[in-house]
Design an enzyme around this catalytic site. Structure first.
Site, short mmCIF file in Angstrom:
data_model
loop_
_atom_site.label_atom_id
_atom_site.label_comp_id
_atom_site.label_asym_id
_atom_site.label_seq_id
_atom_site.Cartn_x
_atom_site.Cartn_y
_atom_site.Cartn_z
N SER A 73 -33.40 9.18 -77.97
CA SER A 73 -32.85 7.98 -78.59
C SER A 73 -31.38 7.83 -78.22
O SER A 73 -30.74 8.75 -77.69
CB SER A 73 -32.98 8.07 -80.12
OG SER A 73 -32.14 9.11 -80.62
N ASP B 189 -35.88 5.97 -75.95
CA ASP B 189 -36.52 5.42 -77.14
C ASP B 189 -35.58 4.42 -77.81
O ASP B 189 -34.42 4.73 -78.09
CB ASP B 189 -36.85 6.57 -78.10
CG ASP B 189 -37.70 6.15 -79.28
OD1 ASP B 189 -38.44 5.15 -79.15
OD2 ASP B 189 -37.64 6.82 -80.33
N HIS B 190 -36.06 3.23 -78.05
CA HIS B 190 -35.31 2.19 -78.77
C HIS B 190 -33.96 1.87 -78.13
O HIS B 190 -32.92 1.84 -78.81
CB HIS B 190 -35.11 2.57 -80.24
CG HIS B 190 -36.34 2.45 -81.07
ND1 HIS B 190 -36.92 1.24 -81.39
CD2 HIS B 190 -37.13 3.40 -81.62
CE1 HIS B 190 -38.01 1.45 -82.10
NE2 HIS B 190 -38.17 2.75 -82.25
N ASP C 128 -35.75 -2.54 -76.98
CA ASP C 128 -36.24 -3.00 -78.27
C ASP C 128 -35.45 -4.22 -78.71
O ASP C 128 -34.38 -4.12 -79.30
CB ASP C 128 -36.12 -1.89 -79.31
CG ASP C 128 -36.67 -2.31 -80.67
OD1 ASP C 128 -37.17 -3.45 -80.78
OD2 ASP C 128 -36.61 -1.50 -81.62
N GLU D 66 -41.29 -4.33 -77.19
CA GLU D 66 -41.86 -4.33 -78.55
C GLU D 66 -41.98 -5.75 -79.08
O GLU D 66 -41.07 -6.57 -78.94
CB GLU D 66 -41.01 -3.48 -79.50
CG GLU D 66 -41.59 -3.41 -80.91
CD GLU D 66 -40.97 -2.33 -81.78
OE1 GLU D 66 -41.23 -2.35 -82.99
OE2 GLU D 66 -40.22 -1.48 -81.26
N HIS E 34 -45.21 3.27 -82.61
CA HIS E 34 -44.02 3.96 -83.12
C HIS E 34 -44.25 4.36 -84.57
O HIS E 34 -45.22 3.92 -85.20
CB HIS E 34 -42.80 3.03 -83.05
CG HIS E 34 -42.27 2.84 -81.66
ND1 HIS E 34 -40.99 3.19 -81.30
CD2 HIS E 34 -42.85 2.34 -80.54
CE1 HIS E 34 -40.80 2.91 -80.02
NE2 HIS E 34 -41.92 2.39 -79.54
N ASN F 138 -45.70 7.89 -80.69
CA ASN F 138 -44.38 8.50 -80.89
C ASN F 138 -44.40 9.42 -82.10
O ASN F 138 -44.88 9.04 -83.17
CB ASN F 138 -43.32 7.42 -81.09
CG ASN F 138 -43.02 6.65 -79.83
OD1 ASN F 138 -43.73 6.74 -78.83
ND2 ASN F 138 -41.94 5.88 -79.87
#
Length: 311
Positions: free
Chosen positions: A50, A82-83, A104, A134, A213, A256
């Site tokens: 992240s 991630d994100h 995201d 997403e 997620h 995830n």
């Protein structure tokens, strides 16, 4: 073996009716626990980082830890952002060696989500990197991602085909009832994923990899251990693992998992200090923490994801 993208992994997962585990990493012990478990079970693997993890551990250190894991295990490993919340963060990870990034923009209006996702896709594809996007917003908290239950929304199946075609993304995270963080649902509730939405999405995007997620199950034994050893975690209910396994047998190719790893490690360390209050060598308590991570990941690979032996 160098880092790989998720393209071939997802193709095999979709056809084989299983999912790949995407486990968040922050330090050496977590990387070791995850990759040792995957190596013993010969499972394909996604290690994801992240924005907060990059700030905590430093991009270069994380890259070297993952490179060491590849040398030690010989596994096909994807390194995933991630994100990612901006084009700049995604570009930095692409330039820095990641093989997969998530942009995201799910909190933005539909057209803005498309525009930003498309911009990231164009840069990523030019550099041989795949992109996860997403649609829909999950409730909960994960690092800098904070969405109230009031502001969360299920994915609209009627939007997914247009979104994928216009953005060119390689996989799509959807909202069907999972939730970020350890505090997902109140005790006494019975969480139920919206398989009707997943089925509709699958019909509109045949063969296309879907991502879940917020899929930690919040094992109550770890909550109990933490509370028995000085913690103060209120009750919480996670996503039922049998529902995740059902999703993995459908269009979901990536699941995830983060909070369950944190709970396993924290419970182990709290228990260790309660039993050995005079110890101060980090190896003495991080070793059991690493072992707890390893056992949790082995359980997820075999009992939830079904990807053991698929590397």
């Amino acid at each position: 073996m160098p880092l790989v993208t998720s393209t071939e992994m997802f193709r095999k997962a979709y056809e084989g009716g299983y999912a790949i585990g995407a486990f968040n990493v922050n330090n050496m012990e977590i990387v070791q626990g995850i990759t040792e478990a995957a190596a013993e079970l010969n499972a394909p693997l996604i290690l994801q980082v992240s924005k907060g993890a990059r700030a905590y551990a430093n991009h270069t250190y994380l890259m070297k830890l993952v490179e060491a894991a590849i040398i030690e295990t010989g596994l096909p490993i994807v390194l995933h952002l991630d994100h990612g919340d901006s084009y700049e963060v995604c570009k930095s990870c692409i330039d820095g060696g990641f093989t997969s990034v998530m942009i995201d923009a799910s909190s933005k209006p539909f057209e803005e989500n498309i525009a930003l996702t498309r911009r990231v896709v164009e840069y990523a594809h030019d550099h041989g990197v795949v992109v996860e996007a997403e649609l829909g917003t999950l409730a909960g908290i994960e690092d800098e991602v904070k969405v109230s239950h009031e502001d969360s929304s299920y994915t609209r199946p009627e939007d997914v085909q247009e979104f994928v075609e216009r953005t060119g993304c390689d996989s799509l995270a959807i909202a069907i009832g999972t939730s970020h963080g350890a505090y997902k649902f109140k005790p006494g509730t019975k969480p139920q994923l919206r398989f009707d939405i997943l089925e509709d999405v699958e019909k509109r995007l045949p063969g296309f990899p879907i991502v879940l997620h917020g899929s930690s199950s919040v094992p109550q034994e770890f909550v109990r251990i933490i509370n028995e050893n000085g913690g103060n975690m209120p009750g919480a209910v996670g996503v039922p693992e049998e529902q995740l396994r059902q999703a993995a047998g459908m269009a979901v190719c990536k699941i995830n998992i983060d909070s369950d790893l944190r709970l396993a490690m924290t419970a182990s360390i709290r228990k260790y200090f309660n039993e050995h209050p005079d110890h101060f060598d980090p190896r003495q308590y991080l070793g059991p923490g690493r072992a707890a991570i390893k056992e949790m990941v082995k359980h997820k690979i075999v009992d939830v994801l079904g990807c053991d032996g698929k590397a």
